[in-house]
Design a protein around this motif. Structure first.
Motif, short mmCIF file in Angstrom:
data_model
loop_
_atom_site.label_atom_id
_atom_site.label_comp_id
_atom_site.label_asym_id
_atom_site.label_seq_id
_atom_site.Cartn_x
_atom_site.Cartn_y
_atom_site.Cartn_z
N ARG A 363 66.29 31.62 63.49
CA ARG A 363 65.05 32.36 63.26
C ARG A 363 64.76 33.32 64.42
NH1 ARG A 363 61.08 28.36 63.40
NH2 ARG A 363 62.06 27.58 61.49
N LYS A 364 64.98 32.83 65.62
CA LYS A 364 64.75 33.67 66.80
C LYS A 364 65.70 34.86 66.81
CE LYS A 364 62.60 34.43 70.70
NZ LYS A 364 61.15 34.70 70.73
N ASN A 365 66.96 34.62 66.46
CA ASN A 365 67.94 35.71 66.41
C ASN A 365 67.56 36.75 65.36
OD1 ASN A 365 69.90 35.12 68.43
ND2 ASN A 365 70.70 33.47 67.16
N LEU A 366 67.11 36.29 64.19
CA LEU A 366 66.73 37.22 63.14
C LEU A 366 65.51 38.05 63.54
CD1 LEU A 366 67.21 34.97 59.98
CD2 LEU A 366 68.63 36.89 60.67
N GLN A 367 64.56 37.39 64.19
CA GLN A 367 63.35 38.10 64.62
C GLN A 367 63.66 39.16 65.68
OE1 GLN A 367 61.09 34.62 65.72
NE2 GLN A 367 59.97 34.57 63.78
N GLU A 368 64.70 38.86 66.48
CA GLU A 368 65.09 39.83 67.50
C GLU A 368 65.93 40.96 66.90
OE1 GLU A 368 64.35 40.03 70.79
OE2 GLU A 368 62.97 38.37 70.49
N ALA A 369 66.45 40.69 65.66
CA ALA A 369 67.25 41.69 64.95
C ALA A 369 68.41 42.20 65.81
CB ALA A 369 66.38 42.85 64.50
N LYS A 370 69.12 41.27 66.45
CA LYS A 370 70.27 41.66 67.28
C LYS A 370 71.43 42.09 66.38
CE LYS A 370 70.16 40.97 71.22
NZ LYS A 370 69.69 41.82 72.32
N LYS A 371 71.97 43.27 66.64
CA LYS A 371 73.04 43.80 65.80
C LYS A 371 74.43 43.36 66.28
CE LYS A 371 70.60 47.90 64.12
NZ LYS A 371 70.64 49.37 63.99
N GLU A 372 74.54 43.07 67.57
CA GLU A 372 75.85 42.66 68.06
C GLU A 372 76.17 41.24 67.61
OE1 GLU A 372 72.98 42.11 71.59
OE2 GLU A 372 73.31 43.56 70.00
N GLU A 373 77.41 40.84 67.82
CA GLU A 373 77.85 39.52 67.38
C GLU A 373 76.99 38.43 68.00
OE1 GLU A 373 81.90 36.76 67.41
OE2 GLU A 373 81.93 38.78 68.23
N GLN A 374 76.55 37.52 67.14
CA GLN A 374 75.65 36.46 67.60
C GLN A 374 76.38 35.45 68.47
OE1 GLN A 374 72.95 34.77 64.67
NE2 GLN A 374 73.31 32.75 65.51
N ILE A 375 75.74 35.06 69.55
CA ILE A 375 76.29 34.05 70.45
C ILE A 375 75.97 32.68 69.88
CG2 ILE A 375 76.28 33.12 72.79
CD1 ILE A 375 75.12 35.87 73.69
#
Length: 437
Positions: A363-375
């Motif tokens: 959820r946190k990753n989606l809210q940040e809308a990070k485009k690079e590969e997720q860690i």
């Protein structure tokens, strides 16, 4: 009446009194050396069999948000771990009905049987209840003689294809596959041998069969050391071998990149590089100290990431850690992403209902809308372990050997839930630090 019994009575769920160590018993001679188990089912927190049934509607569709919330709070009851793991790893769509799940399960079982039959045609040890631990073929495809058979070929190494066309050269991919079979056997014989479960030859052979078939299915990777550690809990939890295979295949989709190797490197090195960047951002003092000790490449964390902390926790606590991680990383689109071989998250960040179905980390990753590969969360988990030993590493570590010793001493002394909480905090701190830079 102790607190556990009182709580169980209050929740009217005596199943919660179960001791996980009785479900996965340790051999008596190994008990003193095995890490102690910390996980215990907790009423009102752990996902119980009763709660699991209530989370399904009449058609069998699963309330995935309710499941994720409960698993994140207290893990999964031992008696339902296997079927819950199938959802956490994306084997099934939570929106599917009981009939749809049964149809897909049957379809996969038939597919696995075809794959296993193909492997049995290439080597008759597959499905025989035996395990290969000696090389059966040379690199140029010639059968290796069995020293105990008076000059004859190993009977287990001769498949139907070789029997019907013994003069024809074996295809390169078959040779490559057969070259891995004894290594799988050697690793299987070393995996979780403290468990009573693996006193059974049948159970050892089952694990070997799953890994042998996977090695054939994923020809680009084949078999690598560490895979048996990842597969073993799944093989134990899921009663049907085909179900265990597909569950393992889904887990490998998550960690497969770690096993991709070249002549100079292996995939997990990229996660170690990421770990280095995280530590430099959130704790530059400790990172600099490790660099001065020639530990700045974080190779000491190689094993943690390759086998997902199998050595740092007891068998039961490893499973608890994994389900916590998978629930925190869960995305409701996981099943469809895996079915379509897509790495792109389809969850709508504007849809509050979709976000509620995500794990805390996702959820946190989606809210940040990070485009690079997720860690992956596992990298932040290693950072959490290092941060928890910050003072000791800074004061006592005078060389790389000291770092390794300090981290080896954590075996059996880590709390899975605290480690995950720490990982989430570091994840948030890292995102804030990166955003500010």
């Amino acid at each position: 009446m102790n607190r556990m019994m009182f709580m169980a009575c209050c929740y009217n769920d005596p199943e919660m009194l179960i001791d996980p160590d009785t479900v996965y018993p340790i051999r008596p001679e190994c008990r003193d050396d095995a890490p102690k188990t910390r996980f215990k089912p907790r009423p009102g927190l752990t996902l119980s069999p009763k709660r699991w049934k209530l989370l399904h509607n009449e058609e069998g569709c699963l309330d995935i948000a309710g499941m994720i919330k409960r698993v994140q709070r207290g893990g999964i009851h031992p008696t339902i771990k296997g079927e819950v793991w199938e959802f956490l790893l994306g084997c099934y769509d939570p929106k599917s009905t009981t009939e749809q799940k049964n149809q897909l399960r049957q379809q996969r079982r038939l597919e696995y049987e075809k794959l296993k039959t193909k492997c049995r045609e290439m080597d008759t040890t597959v499905g025989s209840g035996r395990v290969i631990t000696m090389p059966v073929i040379t690199e140029d495809g010639q059968p290796i003689q069995d020293p105990n058979s008076n000059g004859g070929e190993r009977p287990s190494s001769v498949g139907v294809e070789q029997q019907t066309s013994s003069d024809a050269p074996l295809p390169k991919e078959v040779i490559q596959w057969k070259l891995t079979l004894h290594q799988i056997g050697l690793d299987v014989n070393r995996t979780d041998r403290q468990l009573v479960y693996y006193e059974s030859q049948e159970n050892l052979a089952r694990l070997w069969d799953i890994l042998a078939v996977y090695s054939w299915v994923d020809m680009d990777i084949g078999y690598c050391q560490g895979m048996s550690d990842l597969c073993s809990p799944i093989s134990i939890l899921l009663e049907h071998e085909a179900d265990a295979f597909w569950c393992f295949e889904r887990l490998m989709r998550r960690v497969r990149g770690n096993f991709v190797s070249t002549s100079t490197s292996i995939g997990v090195r990229s996660q170690l590089t990421t770990l280095s960047s995280i530590m430099k951002a959130i704790d530059p003092k400790l990172h600099e100290h490790l660099e001065n000790l020639d530990a700045g490449e974080y190779l000491f964390a190689f094993r943690m990431l390759m086998v997902l902390f199998r050595r740092e926790f007891s068998f039961v606590d490893t499973m608890y850690l994994w389900e916590l991680m998978w629930s925190m990383e869960y995305n409701p689109s996981l099943f469809s992403m895996l079915e379509s071989n897509s790495d792109t998250s389809k969850a709508n960040t504007q849809d509050e209902n979709a976000l509620k179905q995500c794990g805390k980390f996702e959820r946190k990753n989606l809210q940040e809308a990070k485009k690079e590969e997720q860690i992956p969360l596992s990298v932040f988990l290693v950072a959490s372990v290092l941060e928890a030993r910050n003072k000791q590493l800074l004061s006592d570590a005078k060389g790389l050997d000291d770092v390794v010793k300090i981290l080896n001493d954590i075996t059996g002394n880590l709390d899975a839930k605290k480690a995950c909480r720490g990982a989430l905090k570091i994840h948030e701190k890292y995102l804030t630090t990166v955003k500010a830079s």
